[in-house]
Write a protein that holds these residues in place. Sequence first.
Motif, PDB file in Angstrom:
ATOM      1  N   PRO A 180      14.044 -10.745  11.971  1.00 24.12           N
ATOM      2  CA  PRO A 180      13.713  -9.754  10.942  1.00 24.12           C
ATOM      3  C   PRO A 180      12.325  -9.173  11.155  1.00 24.12           C
ATOM      4  N   GLY A 181      12.048  -8.093  10.413  1.00 20.79           N
ATOM      5  CA  GLY A 181      10.731  -7.473  10.479  1.00 20.79           C
ATOM      6  C   GLY A 181       9.683  -8.328   9.785  1.00 20.79           C
ATOM      7  N   GLY A 182       8.458  -7.812   9.748  1.00 20.27           N
ATOM      8  CA  GLY A 182       7.362  -8.551   9.128  1.00 20.27           C
ATOM      9  C   GLY A 182       6.246  -7.614   8.729  1.00 20.27           C
ATOM     10  N   ASN A 183       5.076  -8.173   8.446  1.00 24.26           N
ATOM     11  CA  ASN A 183       3.925  -7.381   8.015  1.00 24.26           C
ATOM     12  C   ASN A 183       3.253  -6.743   9.229  1.00 24.26           C
ATOM     13  N   LYS A 184       3.657  -5.510   9.513  1.00 22.12           N
ATOM     14  CA  LYS A 184       3.134  -4.780  10.683  1.00 22.12           C
ATOM     15  C   LYS A 184       2.778  -3.362  10.261  1.00 22.12           C
ATOM     16  N   ALA A 185       1.617  -2.895  10.697  1.00 19.40           N
ATOM     17  CA  ALA A 185       1.218  -1.528  10.370  1.00 19.40           C
ATOM     18  C   ALA A 185       0.035  -1.117  11.239  1.00 19.40           C
ATOM     19  N   ILE A 186      -0.155   0.183  11.356  1.00 20.11           N
ATOM     20  CA  ILE A 186      -1.308   0.754  12.059  1.00 20.11           C
ATOM     21  C   ILE A 186      -2.077   1.606  11.065  1.00 20.11           C
ATOM     22  N   GLY A 237      -0.268  -9.546   4.630  1.00 19.83           N
ATOM     23  CA  GLY A 237       0.085  -8.147   4.845  1.00 19.83           C
ATOM     24  C   GLY A 237      -0.425  -7.217   3.775  1.00 19.83           C
ATOM     25  N   GLN A 238      -1.689  -7.328   3.405  1.00 19.10           N
ATOM     26  CA  GLN A 238      -2.263  -6.481   2.363  1.00 19.10           C
ATOM     27  C   GLN A 238      -3.568  -5.875   2.833  1.00 19.10           C
ATOM     28  N   LEU A 239      -3.780  -4.623   2.424  1.00 18.85           N
ATOM     29  CA  LEU A 239      -5.003  -3.889   2.734  1.00 18.85           C
ATOM     30  C   LEU A 239      -5.534  -3.322   1.431  1.00 18.85           C
ATOM     31  N   SER A 240      -6.869  -3.333   1.242  1.00 19.01           N
ATOM     32  CA  SER A 240      -7.431  -2.799   0.009  1.00 19.01           C
ATOM     33  C   SER A 240      -8.664  -1.960   0.294  1.00 19.01           C
ATOM     34  N   TYR A 241      -8.906  -0.986  -0.595  1.00 18.17           N
ATOM     35  CA  TYR A 241     -10.086  -0.125  -0.537  1.00 18.17           C
ATOM     36  C   TYR A 241     -10.949  -0.429  -1.753  1.00 18.17           C
ATOM     37  N   ASN A 242     -12.178  -0.842  -1.507  1.00 16.29           N
ATOM     38  CA  ASN A 242     -13.098  -1.178  -2.589  1.00 16.29           C
ATOM     39  C   ASN A 242     -14.245  -0.176  -2.600  1.00 16.29           C
ATOM     40  N   VAL A 243     -14.380   0.561  -3.700  1.00 16.03           N
ATOM     41  CA  VAL A 243     -15.434   1.568  -3.820  1.00 16.03           C
ATOM     42  C   VAL A 243     -16.682   0.918  -4.389  1.00 16.03           C
ATOM     43  N   THR A 244     -17.829   1.137  -3.720  1.00 15.02           N
ATOM     44  CA  THR A 244     -19.067   0.445  -4.086  1.00 15.02           C
ATOM     45  C   THR A 244     -20.032   1.297  -4.897  1.00 15.02           C
ATOM     46  N   GLY A 245     -19.690   2.571  -5.139  1.00 14.00           N
ATOM     47  CA  GLY A 245     -20.599   3.432  -5.897  1.00 14.00           C
ATOM     48  C   GLY A 245     -19.846   4.487  -6.670  1.00 14.00           C
ATOM     49  N   ASN A 246     -20.548   5.254  -7.477  1.00 14.86           N
ATOM     50  CA  ASN A 246     -19.932   6.290  -8.298  1.00 14.86           C
ATOM     51  C   ASN A 246     -20.119   7.694  -7.749  1.00 14.86           C
ATOM     52  N   THR A 247     -21.025   7.856  -6.797  1.00 16.82           N
ATOM     53  CA  THR A 247     -21.274   9.183  -6.245  1.00 16.82           C
ATOM     54  C   THR A 247     -20.199   9.520  -5.227  1.00 16.82           C
ATOM     55  N   PRO A 248     -19.431  10.599  -5.451  1.00 15.01           N
ATOM     56  CA  PRO A 248     -18.348  10.914  -4.520  1.00 15.01           C
ATOM     57  C   PRO A 248     -18.864  11.364  -3.164  1.00 15.01           C
ATOM     58  N   ASP A 249     -18.184  10.916  -2.111  1.00 18.69           N
ATOM     59  CA  ASP A 249     -18.487  11.352  -0.752  1.00 18.69           C
ATOM     60  C   ASP A 249     -17.551  12.484  -0.385  1.00 18.69           C
ATOM     61  N   ALA A 250     -17.814  13.092   0.763  1.00 19.06           N
ATOM     62  CA  ALA A 250     -16.863  14.077   1.285  1.00 19.06           C
ATOM     63  C   ALA A 250     -15.527  13.377   1.495  1.00 19.06           C
ATOM     64  N   SER A 303       0.663   3.457   8.716  1.00 24.36           N
ATOM     65  CA  SER A 303       2.035   3.669   9.188  1.00 24.36           C
ATOM     66  C   SER A 303       2.671   2.342   9.556  1.00 24.36           C
ATOM     67  N   THR A 304       3.896   2.131   9.085  1.00 23.18           N
ATOM     68  CA  THR A 304       4.658   0.947   9.473  1.00 23.18           C
ATOM     69  C   THR A 304       5.693   1.336  10.519  1.00 23.18           C
ATOM     70  N   PRO A 305       5.926   0.502  11.515  1.00 23.31           N
ATOM     71  CA  PRO A 305       6.967   0.796  12.507  1.00 23.31           C
ATOM     72  C   PRO A 305       8.333   0.369  11.990  1.00 23.31           C
ATOM     73  N   ARG A 306       9.385   0.646  12.741  1.00 23.09           N
ATOM     74  CA  ARG A 306      10.672   0.015  12.460  1.00 23.09           C
ATOM     75  C   ARG A 306      10.462  -1.496  12.589  1.00 23.09           C
ATOM     76  N   GLY A 307      10.940  -2.237  11.600  1.00 22.20           N
ATOM     77  CA  GLY A 307      10.709  -3.675  11.608  1.00 22.20           C
ATOM     78  C   GLY A 307       9.365  -4.066  11.016  1.00 22.20           C
ATOM     79  N   GLY A 308       8.745  -3.160  10.260  1.00 24.15           N
ATOM     80  CA  GLY A 308       7.453  -3.471   9.660  1.00 24.15           C
ATOM     81  C   GLY A 308       7.412  -3.129   8.183  1.00 24.15           C
ATOM     82  N   GLN A 309       6.455  -3.712   7.473  1.00 21.56           N
ATOM     83  CA  GLN A 309       6.194  -3.402   6.067  1.00 21.56           C
ATOM     84  C   GLN A 309       4.738  -3.720   5.801  1.00 21.56           C
ATOM     85  N   TYR A 310       4.176  -3.141   4.736  1.00 18.13           N
ATOM     86  CA  TYR A 310       2.784  -3.451   4.407  1.00 18.13           C
ATOM     87  C   TYR A 310       2.506  -3.089   2.963  1.00 18.13           C
ATOM     88  N   GLN A 311       1.488  -3.738   2.381  1.00 16.32           N
ATOM     89  CA  GLN A 311       1.071  -3.458   1.008  1.00 16.32           C
ATOM     90  C   GLN A 311      -0.363  -2.959   1.025  1.00 16.32           C
TER      91      GLN A 311
END
Length: 387
Positions: A124-130, A163-176, A183-191
């Motif tokens: 079976p597939g697993g936690n795979k992503a680029i 299989g988890q990725l997170s984005y943590n924002v460290t400030g309130n001033t918006p950047d550009a 992207s997950t391949p065939r046989g992949g999933q991610y959170q």
Amino acid sequence: MQKNSFQELLDKYLTGRMTEAEWELFRSMLNQPEYREQLEALIDTELEEHTFEGEQDNSILASIQERLQDNIKKRPGTIFSFIKKMAVACTLMVAIAGTAYWWFSLKPVPEKEVTVSSNTAITPGGNKAILQLGNGAKIILDNAKEGTLAQQGQAKIVKQGNGQLSYNVTGNTPDATVYNTISTPRGGQYQLTLSDGTKVWLNASSSLRYPAAFSGKERHVQLTGEGYFEVAKNASMPFHVQAGNVDVEVLGTHFNINSYTDEPSIRTTLLEGSVKVTDGRQASMLKPGQEASVKPEGGIKVQSDVDTEEVIAWKNGIFQFKAADIETVLRQAARWYDIQFEYKGGISARFSGQISRSANAEQLLKILELTGKVQFEIHGKNIVVKQ
């Protein structure tokens, strides 16, 4: 065969203690009108009277309930969402009516019953992503170490376990605004947890394009394939998912979008809250339990009382179907196991049941073959489907 002997076979069937000879006998009995009528009567009468809660009586249904519950305790990794009516119906009605029912874990798989064979297991597939960053750099997430992977302005990208990725924002001033793509391949999933706290589960062969940090008056992401979203509430900043020609707008809710190009339509299924689905020409508001389908040529069709458990079964680690055609079943299998199917002749049967996505492909195919409605020949990752 006396009634008590038939109950003994049911007992062995549900506890996985059947010999191959007993399985042969059990299948033959299920094809006999007297036993078919007995099972139909059981479902028509006793099943409606029991919700599998509270006190149990001495009926065969209570016995089935007891053994299913015991099996759950012994198999903590197995999820039985058919414990109520569909559980018993799918388990018992293997040879009843025109739909081919299948089951897993409790039933032995006699080798001579099926034609599936392979020297190498199709795992079976697993936690795979680029992850592709805004500067074009790519990170293979299944090989990357846990911890901080990159810093983009005020957003820190962190790989967590399981299989988890997170984005943590460290400030309130918006950047550009910088866009990333996972992207997950065939046989992949991610959170993924976005910078606003929105959680996204990506199914196999899917991708999500999103900003490292949200800014402005709206939150926008782009999806290909399939994703389940739990959107963080923010009434002043609506969340938009663009999938093909469909835009889904929410403030904070739970929903699933299936936008694979090999599916007949883009389907948005709502579990909680409300969403607005737009195809460029018209818009529809969905309530929980409703699903909006949009075909490539446009036009929104809304269906109510959708089986949401079936829709998000993939997120919970299960293949689950109810009266699905063979193409629908095998499209999911193809993506998860990274395999190809070639059809030899038409197969009109429909299939209902479930199996864990952690099973090997051969296990799924054997169980489908046990319905007697389909056969498979495995040639590496190319599989021939025939009647």
